[in-house]
Design a protein around this motif. Structure first.
Motif, short mmCIF file in Angstrom:
data_model
loop_
_atom_site.label_atom_id
_atom_site.label_comp_id
_atom_site.label_asym_id
_atom_site.label_seq_id
_atom_site.Cartn_x
_atom_site.Cartn_y
_atom_site.Cartn_z
N GLN A 72 -5.60 9.25 14.97
CA GLN A 72 -5.85 9.11 13.08
C GLN A 72 -7.09 8.92 12.82
O GLN A 72 -6.90 8.09 11.00
N ASP A 73 -7.91 7.81 13.07
CA ASP A 73 -8.16 6.83 12.27
C ASP A 73 -7.75 5.62 11.63
O ASP A 73 -8.63 5.35 10.72
N LEU A 74 -6.90 5.42 12.75
CA LEU A 74 -6.67 4.26 11.79
C LEU A 74 -7.63 2.75 12.62
O LEU A 74 -7.79 2.85 13.27
N GLU A 75 -7.58 1.88 11.67
CA GLU A 75 -8.60 0.73 12.53
C GLU A 75 -7.07 -1.30 11.75
O GLU A 75 -6.18 -0.37 10.70
N ALA A 76 -7.17 -1.56 12.90
CA ALA A 76 -6.32 -2.83 12.46
C ALA A 76 -6.98 -3.33 10.88
O ALA A 76 -8.64 -3.59 11.55
N GLY A 77 -5.87 -4.13 10.26
CA GLY A 77 -6.38 -4.20 8.91
C GLY A 77 -6.57 -3.21 7.69
O GLY A 77 -6.45 -3.51 6.83
N MET A 78 -6.66 -1.84 8.44
CA MET A 78 -6.76 -1.12 6.79
C MET A 78 -5.41 -1.33 6.43
O MET A 78 -4.16 -1.97 6.61
N SER A 79 -5.63 -0.98 4.91
CA SER A 79 -3.74 -0.76 4.40
C SER A 79 -3.62 0.48 4.65
O SER A 79 -4.51 1.70 4.11
N MET A 80 -2.40 0.48 3.97
CA MET A 80 -1.75 1.83 4.02
C MET A 80 -1.13 2.62 3.03
O MET A 80 -0.70 0.95 2.20
N TYR A 81 -0.60 2.97 2.33
CA TYR A 81 0.08 3.40 1.16
C TYR A 81 1.28 3.74 1.56
O TYR A 81 0.34 5.08 2.21
N LEU A 82 2.91 3.27 0.79
CA LEU A 82 3.59 3.63 1.06
C LEU A 82 4.05 4.42 -0.27
O LEU A 82 4.01 3.94 -1.51
N TYR A 83 5.29 5.89 -0.33
CA TYR A 83 5.65 7.00 -1.22
C TYR A 83 6.69 7.31 -1.22
O TYR A 83 7.09 7.42 0.09
N SER A 84 7.64 7.23 -2.60
CA SER A 84 8.63 7.54 -1.56
C SER A 84 9.02 8.80 -2.68
O SER A 84 8.30 8.95 -3.37
N HIS A 85 9.61 9.71 -1.69
CA HIS A 85 9.68 11.51 -2.48
C HIS A 85 10.94 12.15 -1.65
O HIS A 85 11.10 12.66 -0.74
N ARG A 86 11.76 12.48 -2.64
CA ARG A 86 13.01 12.44 -2.23
C ARG A 86 13.97 11.95 -1.10
O ARG A 86 13.79 11.01 -1.52
N ASP A 87 13.33 12.44 0.16
CA ASP A 87 14.55 12.22 1.25
C ASP A 87 13.21 11.83 2.31
O ASP A 87 14.28 11.73 3.59
N ARG A 88 12.22 11.74 1.59
CA ARG A 88 11.91 10.96 2.43
C ARG A 88 10.51 10.16 1.91
O ARG A 88 10.81 9.78 0.84
N LEU A 89 10.05 9.28 2.91
CA LEU A 89 8.67 8.99 3.02
C LEU A 89 7.30 9.11 3.29
O LEU A 89 7.56 9.33 3.92
N VAL A 90 6.10 8.64 2.10
CA VAL A 90 4.60 9.45 2.56
C VAL A 90 4.14 8.24 3.09
O VAL A 90 3.92 6.78 2.71
#
Length: 372
Positions: A72-90
């Motif tokens: 997924q092209d993720l690397e250690a130290g990258m920031s991730m963004y979390l969003y709540s949407h209805r019955d799930r988290l994005v």
């Protein structure tokens, strides 16, 4: 228990990084409980199950299999963004900031006659800024057509215009509108158009017919707006939240609006007969046309009310009456019989579109029941 932040890291050996007693791989990851035995990593698209851990007493963490994270092209130290949407988290590696979407249409590279259609397509796709470049290649008539086309789009206005370009921008906040209310407005317009179109044919009223035909543009504008909201919601969790809907509800509204837009198109077709017929139909035929048309509109109303059984039964009755009337017209010596045949076909399709609305209504009700 505190919850000051949520970290999502690729798997590595850390104190408390895995659940006690859980099977671990050589890289420290926990196998997917939903994956077949022997599977080294979850599939690229998922889904897979992970457990929320509390490694340091004040921070929740979720470990990700390293191989999958790298895919997924993720690397250690990258920031991730979390969003709540209805019955799930994005969760996303970039912020879903709902920023402006822009597109550029090169007037020198396309057929100028297609530019209004391209502008509308960009609007429906969710673009906030639409720029028609190399406008000096356009003649005055085409430029007027483009600006008129932009003026018909809900919430869009000309932001700037020079000899070289035309720039349109969306100025409407999604939070100020409602998809269900817009669909209700389309429904009212479409059914009014349908009723008035039959009246125009019955009375041979060209002026009324013209008003019906002109109102089809209003339905098209509202349907384009619903389409835009639906397409924006597919990509942007913020947009769908502002519309106070979820994706399935937005899709249901889109499907209903599509059927209503088609009903309005057929109302326009019926109205056009008033301008082409040689005279008003005889009273007996006019009464039967009006009655079966009213039943077709009743199918739509029943569909929106969720009365599926009556909607389907009424649609069947409409089909039978249309077939009977069509046979009568076939043996008629009325010079306008073929025109009234086209009216009957539009009435039949109106009822069929009403049944299509029941499909969307039933599916929405089923989803609501399953979520209770």
């Amino acid at each position: 228990m505190t919850n000051s932040s949520t970290d999502i890291d690729t798997d590595r050996d850390t104190d408390g990084g895995t659940d006690a007693g859980a099977e671990t791989r050589s890289d420290g990851s926990v196998p997917n409980s939903n994956s077949p035995a022997g599977t080294d990593a979850p599939s690229r698209g998922g889904p897979f199950e992970r457990k929320v851990q509390l490694p340091g007493g004040s921070t929740f963490a979720i470990s990700l299999p390293k191989a999958w994270a790298l895919e997924q092209d993720l690397e250690a130290g990258m920031s991730m963004y979390l969003y709540s949407h209805r019955d799930r988290l994005v969760v996303a590696p970039v912020p879903l900031d709902g920023g402006d979407r822009s597109t550029r249409i090169d007037a020198a590279a396309v057929d100028p006659q297609t530019i209004p259609q391209r502008v509308e397509a960009a609007y429906t796709a969710g673009c906030d800024r639409i720029r028609v470049a190399n406008g000096d290649e356009l003649d005055d008539a085409v430029r007027r057509t483009i600006t008129r086309s932009i003026g018909t789009l809900v919430g869009v206005e000309i932001h700037g215009e020079t000899d070289r370009e035309i720039v349109a921008r969306n100025v409407l906040d999604a939070g100020d509108v409602s998809l269900p209310q817009t669909v209700a407005q389309i429904r009212q317009l479409a059914l009014e158009m349908h009723e008035e179109a039959l009246e125009a044919v019955r009375t041979d009223d060209d002026a009324l017919a013209r008003r019906v035909i002109d109102r089809d543009d209003d339905v098209d504008r509202l349907f384009a707006f619903v389409s835009r909201g639906f397409h924006r919601g597919l990509e942007d969790v913020h947009e769908i939240n502002r519309l106070d809907a979820d994706r399935t509800a937005a899709f249901c509204n889109y499907r209903k609006a599509r059927q209503l837009e088609r009903i309005a198109d057929h109302a326009e077709e019926i109205a056009s007969v008033a301008d082409r017929q040689s005279d008003a139909p005889d009273e007996a035929l006019a009464d039967r046309l009006e009655a079966v048309a009213a039943d077709a509109r009743e199918v739509v109303s029943l569909a929106f009310a969720g009365d599926v059984d009556r909607a389907v039964a009424t649609e069947s009755a409409v089909r039978n009456e249309v077939a009977t009337l069509d046979r009568t017209l076939y043996g008629s010596d009325d010079p306008d019989a073929y025109l009234y045949g086209s009216v009957l076909e539009s009435i039949r399709r109106t009822a069929a579109y009403g049944v299509n609305v029941t499909d969307a209504t039933v599916e929405a009700a089923s989803r609501d029941s399953s979520s209770d």
